[in-house]
Enzyme design. Structure first.
Site, short mmCIF file in Angstrom:
data_model
loop_
_atom_site.label_atom_id
_atom_site.label_comp_id
_atom_site.label_asym_id
_atom_site.label_seq_id
_atom_site.Cartn_x
_atom_site.Cartn_y
_atom_site.Cartn_z
N TRP A 44 -53.23 -22.50 124.02
CA TRP A 44 -53.53 -21.42 123.23
C TRP A 44 -53.11 -21.54 121.63
O TRP A 44 -52.19 -22.29 121.36
CB TRP A 44 -52.83 -20.16 123.57
CG TRP A 44 -52.61 -19.11 122.56
CD1 TRP A 44 -51.69 -18.84 121.79
CD2 TRP A 44 -53.34 -18.03 122.68
NE1 TRP A 44 -51.77 -17.46 120.95
CE2 TRP A 44 -52.97 -17.11 121.28
CE3 TRP A 44 -54.69 -17.43 123.30
CZ2 TRP A 44 -53.68 -15.65 121.08
CZ3 TRP A 44 -55.38 -16.35 122.81
CH2 TRP A 44 -54.66 -15.83 121.96
N MET A 45 -53.99 -20.75 120.84
CA MET A 45 -53.80 -20.72 119.25
C MET A 45 -53.93 -19.56 118.68
O MET A 45 -54.89 -18.78 119.13
CB MET A 45 -54.60 -22.09 118.50
CG MET A 45 -54.46 -22.20 116.90
SD MET A 45 -55.54 -23.18 116.28
CE MET A 45 -56.97 -22.14 116.11
N ASP A 47 -52.64 -17.42 114.90
CA ASP A 47 -52.35 -17.63 113.08
C ASP A 47 -52.06 -18.82 112.74
O ASP A 47 -51.37 -19.62 112.99
CB ASP A 47 -51.26 -17.06 112.50
CG ASP A 47 -51.11 -15.46 113.02
OD1 ASP A 47 -52.16 -15.09 113.90
OD2 ASP A 47 -50.25 -14.86 112.92
N GLN A 65 -49.85 -21.25 115.06
CA GLN A 65 -49.16 -20.69 116.11
C GLN A 65 -49.82 -21.27 117.62
O GLN A 65 -51.03 -21.08 117.79
CB GLN A 65 -49.14 -18.96 116.17
CG GLN A 65 -48.62 -18.46 115.05
CD GLN A 65 -47.28 -18.34 115.45
OE1 GLN A 65 -46.73 -17.29 116.03
NE2 GLN A 65 -46.44 -19.17 115.02
N TRP A 73 -51.36 -16.14 125.03
CA TRP A 73 -50.40 -16.04 124.08
C TRP A 73 -48.94 -16.17 124.90
O TRP A 73 -48.99 -15.76 126.28
CB TRP A 73 -50.29 -14.56 123.49
CG TRP A 73 -49.13 -14.54 122.35
CD1 TRP A 73 -49.60 -14.61 120.90
CD2 TRP A 73 -47.92 -13.94 122.31
NE1 TRP A 73 -48.26 -14.55 120.31
CE2 TRP A 73 -47.19 -14.17 121.23
CE3 TRP A 73 -47.10 -13.86 123.48
CZ2 TRP A 73 -46.01 -13.94 120.85
CZ3 TRP A 73 -45.72 -13.43 123.22
CH2 TRP A 73 -45.18 -13.51 121.93
N GLU A 217 -49.35 -7.35 109.04
CA GLU A 217 -48.93 -8.77 109.19
C GLU A 217 -49.31 -9.78 108.25
O GLU A 217 -50.40 -9.25 107.48
CB GLU A 217 -49.60 -9.37 110.63
CG GLU A 217 -48.97 -8.31 111.84
CD GLU A 217 -49.25 -8.94 113.10
OE1 GLU A 217 -48.38 -9.13 114.01
OE2 GLU A 217 -50.64 -9.29 113.24
#
Length: 473
Positions: A44-45, A47, A65, A73, A217
């Site tokens: 997973w990736m 931001d 991330q 996530w 964000e």
């Protein structure tokens, strides 16, 4: 959006903090693996984080991330990749692991040229959120090897959170001190520091301004000419559902951001950086050459990011774009974006055939509507329309291929043209699972994922003409 941390994840990942991850190569059996967009080798990736340019070595550093344990996530780490051209990426070991303070959420990185933090001249200092069950705090780490390994500051956290959703610090140098722009629920807070360790509250911004459909964000305050632009990502609340990035133009006096007056009837209205569904958490690279504002965003949407039909990995980033200000036909300033010169360097030889990854340059008559259709032999298609009367450009992906994984995926997105022209030139960057459309002069952009069962191999244009370019290897 950052999901709440489960305590079991933290205890599990702390045990791995001393481990290293060997660089890997991209698998070749992924039909939706992009040719020229950055994606994680596996798992997973979300931001992009801590992006900076190493001028001495000509290297772009991208952190992101990352959940190294699965394709959804999870416990956040900072993954790491580098590039010399913003097109081909080399993967490196994870640089930041969770610890007893929390997992590693989004943040930024700066080159501390004057050794203000005491970690050494030209040390790379990462500033990031750490999240735990009881709150979110800001911590720092430093690198003395150019950004390949980091040591966490023993005095962490350097800024304690006092509310939920207290995160995503973007740090820049502001005259004689460091400035932190921080997302705090549905407002932005500004903090100042002489040394990256001690932070003083300056002001807040955002009440009753812009879109407030979800949490704010990933903010960034940047100077363009004599104006300041504040980027703020929001989820949910985007113009076409889910996540998106809005912006504000105004002035900064060293303490307070004051938005510029908007035109009649637009008080408090939102401005959007991109008019697709799949460009979120956009940041610029620190120390970009020639004073450019080189930006990349996460190419997905929290409505369906965890269920898109890739196999060994999930998510990719947009191509690099340069940001700038322009004036629309109403005399208002707008934030524009064009493919960076590095991205334009992809354009190879002209061809008559539509490759599965290529660039299309459209020239459309500004006096009549235009219809552009990308399709394959299965009948899957993406339909784009230039409407000169409504002054819009739209992209419809409702029949683009696999949309079954989410009822939010099938969509038609629409961009205002902002500037009337006799001839519209539009660039389409087409990759295995994405289409990025740009007004060639930067008045608007539109980023959308697509998942066709086979590549689009037909292009039909009504109301203009097209040139097709292969990708330069």
């Amino acid at each position: 959006m950052k999901k709440h941390l489960l305590f079991g994840w933290l205890s599990a990942t702390v045990l791995l903090a001393g481990c290293t991850q060997k660089p890997a190569t991209h698998p070749t059996d992924e039909p939706f693996r992009s040719v020229y967009h950055h994606s994680p080798v596996a798992n997973w990736m979300n931001d992009p984080n801590g992006m900076f340019y190493d001028e001495a070595n000509g290297v772009w550093h991208l952190y992101y991330q990352h959940n190294p344990f699965g394709t959804t996530w999870g416990p956040m780490h900072w993954g790491h990749a580098t590039s010399t051209d913003l097109l081909t990426w080399e993967e490196h070991p994870i640089v930041l692991y969770p610890d007893s303070i929390g997992t590693i959420f989004s943040g930024s990185a700066v080159i501390d040229k004057n050794n203000t933090a005491g970690f050494g001249e030209n040390a790379i200092v990462a500033i990031f959120t750490q999240s735990e069950r009881i709150g979110q705090h800001q911590s720092i780490a430093y690198s003395t090897d150019g950004g390949y390994t980091f040591t966490k500051y023993e005095g962490n956290p350097v800024l304690m959170g006092d509310i939920a959703d207290f995160r995503d610090p973007k740090v820049t140098w502001d005259g004689d001190h460091w400035l932190m722009t921080l997302a705090c629920q549905q407002e932005i807070r500004f903090y100042g520091s002489p040394n990256l360790k001690e932070w003083t509250y300056l002001s807040s911004f955002g009440k009753d301004l812009g879109a407030h459909g979800g949490v704010w964000e990933c903010p960034e305050l940047m100077k363009i000419n004599d104006k300041y632009v504040l980027l703020v990502s929001i989820n949910p609340g985007g113009p076409f559902g889910g996540s998106a990035t809005q912006y504000f133009i105004g002035d900064w006096d060293g303490k307070v951001f004051t938005p510029a007056p908007q035109g009649e009837g637009r008080e408090g209205a939102s401005n959007w950086l991109d008019y697709g569904k799949d460009n979120y958490s956009t940041f610029t690279f620190h120390n970009s050459p020639d004073g450019r504002l080189v930006a990349m965003g996460w190419m997905s949407n929290w409505q369906y990011a965890e269920v898109v039909p890739t196999v060994t990995f999930r998510s990719q980033n947009t191509i690099a774009r340069d940001l700038f200000l322009f004036t629309d036909d109403e005399g208002e300033f707008r934030l524009g974006s064009v493919p960076s010169p590095e991205s334009l360097a992809l354009r190879g030889e002209e061809t008559k055939y539509l490759p599965d990854a290529g660039i299309v340059e459209l020239t459309l008559d500004g006096k009549q509507d235009a219809l552009i259709t990308l399709s394959n032999d299965k009948g899957e298609k993406v339909v784009m329309n230039l409407d000169v009367h409504r002054r819009t450009f739209s992209m419809d992906r409702t029949a683009s291929g696999d949309c079954s994984f989410s009822h939010d995926f099938a969509a038609r997105t629409v961009a205002p043209l902002f500037v009337k022209r006799d001839t519209y030139k539009i660039l389409l960057f087409i990759d295995h699972c994405s289409i990025e459309a740009f007004d060639a002069e930067g008045a608007w952009s539109m980023t959308n994922l697509v998942f066709p069962s086979e590549p689009y191999n037909h292009l039909e244009v009504q109301g203009g003409e097209a040139k097709i370019y292969q990708i330069e290897n």
